[in-house]
Design a protein around this motif. Structure first.
Motif, short mmCIF file in Angstrom:
data_model
loop_
_atom_site.label_atom_id
_atom_site.label_comp_id
_atom_site.label_asym_id
_atom_site.label_seq_id
_atom_site.Cartn_x
_atom_site.Cartn_y
_atom_site.Cartn_z
N UNK A 122 41.42 48.39 12.33
CA UNK A 122 40.13 48.16 12.94
C UNK A 122 40.32 47.48 14.29
N UNK A 123 39.57 47.93 15.27
CA UNK A 123 39.58 47.35 16.61
C UNK A 123 38.15 47.03 16.99
N UNK A 124 37.95 45.83 17.49
CA UNK A 124 36.63 45.41 17.95
C UNK A 124 36.74 44.76 19.32
N UNK A 125 35.73 44.98 20.14
CA UNK A 125 35.60 44.30 21.42
C UNK A 125 34.34 43.45 21.36
N UNK A 126 34.47 42.17 21.68
CA UNK A 126 33.35 41.25 21.60
C UNK A 126 33.17 40.56 22.94
N UNK A 127 32.01 40.77 23.57
CA UNK A 127 31.70 40.13 24.84
C UNK A 127 31.03 38.78 24.61
N UNK A 128 31.17 37.91 25.58
CA UNK A 128 30.49 36.63 25.56
C UNK A 128 30.36 36.12 26.99
N UNK A 129 29.53 35.10 27.17
CA UNK A 129 29.41 34.47 28.46
C UNK A 129 28.15 34.81 29.24
N UNK A 130 27.36 35.73 28.74
CA UNK A 130 26.13 36.06 29.42
C UNK A 130 25.10 34.95 29.30
N UNK A 131 24.03 35.09 30.06
CA UNK A 131 22.98 34.09 30.03
C UNK A 131 22.06 34.22 31.21
N UNK A 132 21.25 33.19 31.41
CA UNK A 132 20.29 33.14 32.51
C UNK A 132 20.83 32.24 33.60
N UNK A 133 20.80 32.72 34.83
CA UNK A 133 21.30 31.96 35.96
C UNK A 133 20.41 32.20 37.17
N UNK A 134 20.33 31.20 38.04
CA UNK A 134 19.58 31.34 39.27
C UNK A 134 20.34 32.17 40.28
#
Length: 121
Positions: free
Chosen positions: A1-13
């Motif tokens: 099994x291979x998975x890619x998991x993104x993180x770090x997004x959000x709201x910014x000015x």
């Protein structure tokens, strides 16, 4: 099994910065090219940045000079440092990688689930 998991997004000015991460997990021989795509509401998904296994990079014209793609092979992770963000950068950002799994005789392409980036005026 291979998975890619993104993180770090959000709201910014506008004018701010975010750093996205995409970590690959599972059983695989190697990760080849890694990419960041983005898709804004009502628009087609577009390629933002690419990094090869050797570290060569390419960027969409709209993000050149503002975004930097990098990878840490020891951590099986690709990053996207986003500076001087604009409202036009608002989109769901996806990582996409070519991987050779242990249980496959050929390489396969995988998408992450996406992470939302919202840039306010």
């Amino acid at each position: 099994q291979v998975q890619l998991v993104e993180s770090g997004g959000g709201l910014v000015q506008a004018g701010g910065s975010l750093r996205l991460s995409c970590a690959a997990s599972g059983s695989f021989f190697r990760i080849n090219a890694m990419n960041w795509y983005r898709q804004a509401p009502g628009k087609q998904r577009e390629l933002v940045a690419t990094i090869t296994s050797g570290g060569s990079t390419n960027y969409a014209d709209s993000v050149k000079g503002r975004f930097t793609i990098s990878r840490d092979n020891a951590k099986n992770t690709v990053y996207l440092q986003m500076n001087s963000l604009k409202p036009e950068d608002t989109a769901v950002y996806y990582c996409y990688a070519n991987v050779h799994p242990y249980d496959s005789i050929i390489t396969r392409n995988y998408w992450g689930q996406g992470t939302q980036v919202t840039v306010s005026s």
